[in-house]
Design an enzyme around this catalytic site. Sequence first.
Site, PDB file in Angstrom:
ATOM      1  N   GLY A 104       0.630  -1.291  -0.062  1.00 46.97           N
ATOM      2  CA  GLY A 104       0.041  -0.206   0.151  1.00 46.97           C
ATOM      3  C   GLY A 104       1.012   1.273   0.032  1.00 46.97           C
ATOM      4  N   CYS A 105       1.966   1.140  -0.561  1.00 52.91           N
ATOM      5  CA  CYS A 105       2.971   2.140  -0.395  1.00 52.91           C
ATOM      6  C   CYS A 105       3.269   3.073  -1.728  1.00 52.91           C
ATOM      7  CB  CYS A 105       4.394   1.856   0.198  1.00 52.91           C
ATOM      8  SG  CYS A 105       5.067   0.512  -0.921  1.00 52.91           S
ATOM      9  N   GLY A 106       1.940   3.267  -2.284  1.00 50.27           N
ATOM     10  CA  GLY A 106       1.791   4.073  -3.474  1.00 50.27           C
ATOM     11  C   GLY A 106       2.766   3.454  -4.806  1.00 50.27           C
TER      12      GLY A 106
END
Length: 261
Positions: A104-106
């Site tokens: 979920g880190c872009g």
Amino acid sequence: MPVMGNKVNLPAQHPPRHYDDLAEEVPLAIAVNGMALSVMMVSPFDFDDFITGHFLTEGIVKSVVEIKDIHIEPMPPGFEARITVTGRREHEVRQRRYSLVSAGCGLCNKTAMDQAFPPTTTQADKRPLAECDVSQLRSLFEANQTYNQKAGAMHAAMFVCAASNTVLCSEDIGRHNALDKVIGKALRAGLQPEKGFLAVTSRCGVELVQKASACGFTTLYCLSSPTTMAVNLAHQTRLNLVYVPRNNQPIMYDAKENYAE
């Protein structure tokens, strides 16, 4: 005062029995028309908003109506989201490359540079600034961050439309997820992006500008300073990017300036 090398006895620290004051995170396995797409770490609520916003901001679909169904089921230790999209979008998903696991880190889960930074269309004119009472922005976040009040460690994103007295707030352990959630919530409700503004509590990286611009929002306020790349992309897409420092005047980055990396 203890001397280096001396043994210092500290009282034992016991964690809360039920961890009621900790933020939750779970893996969410995402499948599209039967195809495994990714696994993302998210806070376990507002799944439909997250899926909608994420699919729109990542270009997996072009509009809300292209998502036909979202079905969420428990899948220990997390959940599975089975999404049905139109046939045209299924074909495009098959043609695109995705990593199977994401934190979920872009941009960190992208598999190629052209996927992380797709071509952007430079807007001819600066889009109208959606104004807000910046002196009340932090208080507005505090009043609407219900999960953060309980557990802390949560990012938040808001969509605010003063004309209709609309305030939507979403929270998540991931700042990108929080923005995806509030974008999904606003667009699922049929709200017009240009009628209000987005605001985030987190550092504003380039991926947040990408997400806001991709869905037609004109203004993004951030409570932590943006990066140089975020400012440069905001200039290209003519997104109004405004930093609201604590106890200081807001800073709107001038599109004529060059913030070189």
